[in-house]
Design a protein around this motif. Structure first.
Motif, mmCIF file in Angstrom:
data_model
loop_
_atom_site.group_PDB
_atom_site.id
_atom_site.type_symbol
_atom_site.label_atom_id
_atom_site.label_comp_id
_atom_site.label_asym_id
_atom_site.label_seq_id
_atom_site.Cartn_x
_atom_site.Cartn_y
_atom_site.Cartn_z
ATOM 1 N N THR A 181 -5.320 6.327 4.739
ATOM 2 C CA THR A 181 -5.872 4.885 5.077
ATOM 3 C C THR A 181 -7.681 5.102 5.338
ATOM 4 O OG1 THR A 181 -4.238 4.098 5.565
ATOM 5 C CG2 THR A 181 -5.960 2.180 5.355
ATOM 6 N N ILE A 189 -8.662 1.790 -1.603
ATOM 7 C CA ILE A 189 -7.291 0.443 -0.812
ATOM 8 C C ILE A 189 -7.803 -0.684 -1.053
ATOM 9 C CG2 ILE A 189 -5.550 0.231 0.934
ATOM 10 C CD1 ILE A 189 -5.786 2.585 1.825
ATOM 11 N N GLU A 194 -10.550 3.957 2.307
ATOM 12 C CA GLU A 194 -10.236 2.303 3.412
ATOM 13 C C GLU A 194 -10.728 2.187 2.242
ATOM 14 O OE1 GLU A 194 -11.138 -0.078 6.952
ATOM 15 O OE2 GLU A 194 -11.936 2.059 7.096
ATOM 16 N N TYR A 223 1.935 5.200 0.030
ATOM 17 C CA TYR A 223 1.690 6.738 0.426
ATOM 18 C C TYR A 223 2.653 7.497 -0.429
ATOM 19 C CZ TYR A 223 -0.528 3.877 3.934
ATOM 20 O OH TYR A 223 -2.008 3.014 4.050
ATOM 21 N N VAL A 232 -5.190 -1.365 9.622
ATOM 22 C CA VAL A 232 -5.572 0.004 10.145
ATOM 23 C C VAL A 232 -5.852 0.100 11.255
ATOM 24 C CG1 VAL A 232 -7.724 0.919 9.702
ATOM 25 C CG2 VAL A 232 -7.151 -0.250 7.736
ATOM 26 N N TYR A 282 -2.819 7.044 9.085
ATOM 27 C CA TYR A 282 -3.763 6.698 9.585
ATOM 28 C C TYR A 282 -5.242 7.405 8.942
ATOM 29 C CZ TYR A 282 -8.277 5.484 12.336
ATOM 30 O OH TYR A 282 -9.117 5.362 13.607
ATOM 31 N N ILE A 312 1.333 -1.271 -0.031
ATOM 32 C CA ILE A 312 0.387 0.062 -0.129
ATOM 33 C C ILE A 312 1.039 1.328 0.080
ATOM 34 C CG2 ILE A 312 -1.535 1.071 1.352
ATOM 35 C CD1 ILE A 312 -2.401 -0.863 2.785
ATOM 36 N N PRO A 323 2.786 -1.037 4.593
ATOM 37 C CA PRO A 323 3.702 0.360 3.424
ATOM 38 C C PRO A 323 4.568 0.840 3.587
ATOM 39 C CG PRO A 323 3.272 -0.066 6.412
ATOM 40 C CD PRO A 323 3.569 -0.912 5.935
ATOM 41 N N TYR A 325 -3.118 9.042 0.140
ATOM 42 C CA TYR A 325 -2.381 7.609 -0.392
ATOM 43 C C TYR A 325 -2.573 7.942 -1.487
ATOM 44 C CZ TYR A 325 -4.824 3.649 -2.628
ATOM 45 O OH TYR A 325 -4.914 1.981 -3.258
#
Length: 468
Positions: A125, A132, A129, A43, A98, A122, A41, A153, A52
């Motif tokens: 995400t 993702i 959510e 960022y 998460v 946070y 994931i 991440p 994100y």
């Protein structure tokens, strides 16, 4: 045994150039090839805020251990870092990934810059959510081999620089600090147990700090208050088994090594083979020798085997001098976080193994056991512990395999075995096979083989074990 684990861990740390405790904490998420897929994931920084970007895939290798910093945590909660193994995405993503950012966004040892980064991650995400989740699922849909994936991440800076968790010192410090906190603090009791300037139960040194909740060996825990000495007070748990920081990490490393490299099978059971050296400086050489012989024994079929484990090391052990001994730690794992000791055979000398193998050779060479052979000319009947299993068959619950394990212990220690017990078990087996046979005139009928095996077991008892 625990002292041996400590010395093994200490010798492994000496192999590392930096001797970083982090090297003893991080786990290989690849897990022997069970999780070969890495879902990242990603960022990126936008207007000085982490947002994100997207989800990418790449194969996972063991070399990435210190990049992704995987360390298993609670089975129902987040792991010790955001990196997590995926089981069901609907559970893993919210409950582990998460949840880690939500739980640790205000962690007390983070500085303000680190705290801000965790909060931004946070929020990024949570705000994305659903997107993702769909992006992760799209990547998973392309993986069709049925093997597991790991979620982690990744951070993109300046559109080109890619960083993992391990590239941030505060994530490394968090992993170390949270591990030490687990030694000091019990989630069950909601209290701390530690003491300054007390003697460590493992190294015997007066340590700056000893912990009360070092329970990483799995077979030792303080879940019940009645296990606490000194008035059943969790704050006094350090009195049960005080462990200093250095020994805690050494034992962790040693136990992890034993689980990875010295784990063997034994007729329905698993056991750890733990070397114990008189001279701790000799641990590196014996560990290397055991690793090498185990690799070779995988390829070779040795007539001197006394078990049917293809990695059987006993033929190598018999050649060693008696300046070391071995513990055989038989265990069961009904759950991943539970380790039950079924049997501990302590201080087995190489000379004892040599004597057992010599007795095996003498009995195997008797003409009576060579009348039936395989196609390759080798005898059908030769001694190993499988013969014992013939008369003490596997129970439904291996934790109830008491008689088999007790006799195994006596054989390794050369102690007296009840002859009447052995004869009774032999007769039970032979009678059962005779009653169920079709009475064919077959020279190789099952009951005849059982008689031969029973005869062999009795002879081993006479040749090797303490007499009545």
């Amino acid at each position: 045994m625990i002292h041996a684990m400590k010395e093994i861990g200490k010798s492994l740390a000496a192999r590392q150039t930096q001797q970083n405790p982090l090297e003893l904490l991080v786990e290989d998420a690849l897990d022997k090839g069970k999780y070969p897929h890495l879902i990242m994931i990603r960022y990126e920084k936008r207007e000085k805020t982490w947002q994100y970007k997207d989800v990418r895939y790449q194969p996972l290798t063991s070399r990435m251990m210190f990049n992704i910093l995987y360390k298993r945590g609670s089975s129902n909660g987040p792991d010790l870092t955001p990196t997590c193994k995926m089981t069901k995405l609907k559970k893993t993503f919210p409950n582990k990934y998460v949840a880690w950012f939500k739980t640790n966004q205000n962690y007390d040892t983070f500085d303000e810059i680190s705290r801000r980064m965790i909060r931004e991650l946070y929020e990024a995400t949570k705000n994305q959510e659903e997107s993702i989740f769909q992006d992760i699922q799209a990547n998973l849909d392309e993986i069709q081999d049925g093997k597991g994936a790991v979620l982690t991440p990744v951070f993109v800076e300046n559109d080109s620089t890619v960083k993992f968790l391990g590239d941030f010192s505060f994530f490394q410090d968090f992993l170390l600090d949270s591990t030490l906190k687990k030694f000091r603090y019990s989630q069950t009791a909601k209290t701390y147990s530690l003491e300054k300037h007390k003697v460590c139960a493992i190294c015997g040194e007066n340590a700056a700090e000893v912990f009360g909740f070092f329970t990483d060996l799995k077979f030792y825990n303080l879940d019940k208050q009645g296990m606490i000495t000194g008035g059943f007070d969790y704050k006094n748990a350090w009195k049960n088994y005080p462990v200093c920081r250095s020994c805690a990490f050494d034992v962790r490393g040693g136990f992890a090594y034993i689980c990875d490299h010295l784990d063997f099978t034994f007729y329905g059971h698993r056991y750890y083979l733990i070397p114990k050296m008189n001279n701790p400086s000799e641990y590196p050489s014996i560990l290397k020798a055991l690793e090498t012989y185990k690799e070779q024994s995988f390829k070779e079929k040795d007539i001197h085997r006394i078990t049917r484990d293809e990695h059987d090391l006993f033929n190598y052990i018999k050649e060693l001098n008696d300046n070391l001994t071995f513990d055989l730690f038989f265990y069961s794992r009904p759950q991943k976080d539970v380790l039950r000791i079924l049997l501990l055979i302590e201080d087995v000398l190489p000379s004892r193994i040599a004597r057992l193998i010599k007795a095996k050779s003498q009995v195997d060479s008797l003409e009576i056991f060579n009348q039936w052979t395989r196609k390759d000319g080798k005898p059908l009947v030769s001694f190993d512990f499988g013969i014992l299993r013939t008369f003490f068959p596997k129970p439904d619950n291996m934790e109830k395999d008491k008689s088999f394990l007790e006799i195994t212990q006596k054989i390794f220690q050369g102690r007296k075995i009840d002859q009447l017990l052995i004869l009774n078990k032999i007769m039970q087996k032979v009678r059962s096979e005779f009653v169920n046979s079709d009475l064919r005139q077959n020279s190789a009928s099952p009951e005849k083989f059982s008689v031969m095996k029973g005869f062999m077991l009795l002879l081993i008892r006479e040749e090797y074990m303490v007499k009545d």
